[in-house]
Design a protein around this motif. Sequence first.
Motif, mmCIF file in Angstrom:
data_model
loop_
_atom_site.group_PDB
_atom_site.id
_atom_site.type_symbol
_atom_site.label_atom_id
_atom_site.label_comp_id
_atom_site.label_asym_id
_atom_site.label_seq_id
_atom_site.Cartn_x
_atom_site.Cartn_y
_atom_site.Cartn_z
ATOM 1 N N ARG A 386 0.831 -1.208 0.000
ATOM 2 C CA ARG A 386 0.000 0.000 0.000
ATOM 3 C C ARG A 386 0.863 1.254 0.000
ATOM 4 O O ARG A 386 0.523 2.254 -0.636
ATOM 5 C CB ARG A 386 -0.920 -0.009 1.220
ATOM 6 N N GLU A 387 1.987 1.223 0.724
ATOM 7 C CA GLU A 387 2.873 2.379 0.743
ATOM 8 C C GLU A 387 3.447 2.640 -0.644
ATOM 9 O O GLU A 387 3.523 3.778 -1.101
ATOM 10 C CB GLU A 387 4.006 2.151 1.747
ATOM 11 N N ARG A 388 3.858 1.563 -1.330
ATOM 12 C CA ARG A 388 4.425 1.735 -2.666
ATOM 13 C C ARG A 388 3.386 2.296 -3.633
ATOM 14 O O ARG A 388 3.659 3.210 -4.420
ATOM 15 C CB ARG A 388 4.935 0.389 -3.197
ATOM 16 N N SER A 395 -3.936 1.948 -5.991
ATOM 17 C CA SER A 395 -4.813 1.310 -5.003
ATOM 18 C C SER A 395 -4.508 -0.176 -4.931
ATOM 19 O O SER A 395 -3.971 -0.761 -5.878
ATOM 20 C CB SER A 395 -6.283 1.526 -5.367
ATOM 21 N N LEU A 396 -4.866 -0.780 -3.803
ATOM 22 C CA LEU A 396 -4.604 -2.209 -3.576
ATOM 23 C C LEU A 396 -5.853 -2.860 -3.029
ATOM 24 O O LEU A 396 -6.510 -2.329 -2.126
ATOM 25 C CB LEU A 396 -3.449 -2.396 -2.594
ATOM 26 N N GLU A 397 -6.171 -4.032 -3.566
ATOM 27 C CA GLU A 397 -7.243 -4.875 -3.046
ATOM 28 C C GLU A 397 -6.647 -6.230 -2.714
ATOM 29 O O GLU A 397 -6.016 -6.852 -3.575
ATOM 30 C CB GLU A 397 -8.360 -5.017 -4.086
ATOM 31 N N ALA A 398 -6.825 -6.681 -1.480
ATOM 32 C CA ALA A 398 -6.248 -7.965 -1.064
ATOM 33 C C ALA A 398 -7.194 -8.651 -0.102
ATOM 34 O O ALA A 398 -7.730 -8.016 0.808
ATOM 35 C CB ALA A 398 -4.890 -7.754 -0.414
ATOM 36 N N GLY A 399 -7.397 -9.945 -0.283
ATOM 37 C CA GLY A 399 -8.258 -10.696 0.609
ATOM 38 C C GLY A 399 -8.542 -12.085 0.083
ATOM 39 O O GLY A 399 -8.208 -12.416 -1.066
ATOM 40 N N PRO A 400 -9.166 -12.935 0.911
ATOM 41 C CA PRO A 400 -9.483 -14.306 0.480
ATOM 42 C C PRO A 400 -10.500 -14.302 -0.657
ATOM 43 O O PRO A 400 -11.382 -13.448 -0.738
ATOM 44 C CB PRO A 400 -10.070 -14.949 1.749
ATOM 45 N N ARG A 401 -10.374 -15.270 -1.527
ATOM 46 C CA ARG A 401 -11.361 -15.460 -2.590
ATOM 47 C C ARG A 401 -12.554 -16.232 -2.047
ATOM 48 O O ARG A 401 -12.489 -16.854 -0.989
ATOM 49 C CB ARG A 401 -10.725 -16.208 -3.761
ATOM 50 N N ARG A 402 -13.653 -16.181 -2.769
ATOM 51 C CA ARG A 402 -14.885 -16.785 -2.263
ATOM 52 C C ARG A 402 -14.762 -18.307 -2.113
ATOM 53 O O ARG A 402 -15.188 -18.877 -1.112
ATOM 54 C CB ARG A 402 -16.044 -16.452 -3.204
#
Length: 420
Positions: A386-388, A395-402
């Motif tokens: 996110r800093e980079r 923007s960054l999106e990160a998380g488990p997939r369904r």
Amino acid sequence: MEEPDWNEWRRPGPTPAQRRRDIGIAVIVLLCAIEVTTLVNSMGAFTFRNPPSLAVQLVWMVALSVPLVVRRRYPLAVMVVVSVIFIAAQMNRVGDNLVPSAILFLAIFTVGAWERNRVVARWSRVGVIVSMFLWLGFNLVRALLGPRGDFENAAGPIDPVLASVLYGLEFNVFFFLFAYVVGEMAWLGARRLAQLEFQQEELRRSQEQNTQGAIAAERMRIARDLHDVVAHHVSVMGIQAGAARRVLDSDPALARDALQTVEQTARTAISELRGLLGVLRADAESDLKAAPGLDDLPELLENARATGLNVSHGVYGAPRDVPPGVALSAYRVVQEALTNVVKHADAKHVDVRMRFLDSALELEITDDGRGRSAPSGPGFGLVGMRERLAVHGGSLEAGPRRDAGYLVRASLPTVAEEKA
């Protein structure tokens, strides 16, 4: 924050809610005492012979119950008062002994659970218990010296008088020992809860400090990585400006081309510097190796395959040159995502996609893992990503997939260099 000496821990006083609860408990105990005393008198099942009138017995019940209103605020005083009234009530032969015993139990328990001075809590309870056994012994001796009781239904092998004495002693030993132990356990439970709260606060502080340190370290890494990019632009500008100066009179066309290169390079450098303002440290280290970019992604993917991971890679849209800082950040995002997959995902396959959109470069890294040792909270790798991206307005999106696995999607604007 220095950890306190838990052996010297003092329990905080009751909260306003606990004080209000004590009032409610005292009212409930008083109502129970009134009901039980009324029932005992109605049945004639008195603990002592020749009890006073019902009205007098109810006054004793009120006197025993009222101190419970402040039992947690003044536990020691309440226990002493209740003990004195308890003995006085028995001397006046109140008809019921069940509720008074429960009130005495509650008072002894409260001292064990709430008295801040543990030495006083220990010895005051011991003193009250010893006093109660002395009072019990006095009554037993008086009963033994008095007329023998009527034991019409006695059928056991033990003398009924001896059995009555043993029963009274054993019951009271259990009663007072239980009150002492339960109070001590309540105090230890409160201390254990305070320890857990302290450790939780320490952990929160530590995580906050680690996160801040990770952000600072990541910003330093960004500064080091982009140092060569900015230095490159300045070097090119210097060389081209020198060349233009040397051929300005002899070859104006070549000088013009060199100055156009200087102009374009300056625009690109300004774009990079805009992203760095307020983020980079002024004392960034130099003399580091050149930063990687999009052309180095194949080598990065091969390194991931060397670990046994099945890596697929797709490029969508028309590939084009992007600012070096954007290319570096894109490389680092893919690198961190693959590192997390190898370390934590327990995955067999990972898909890396790069899309060249009209005004942005989009990266998408997905895997089919289920995770074996992933941290419970957002790791420092995500903080670094996110800093980079923030440097370039991305923007960054990160998380488990369904279904399974994890998704990392980053978007980096690529038209900043045109804003000059």
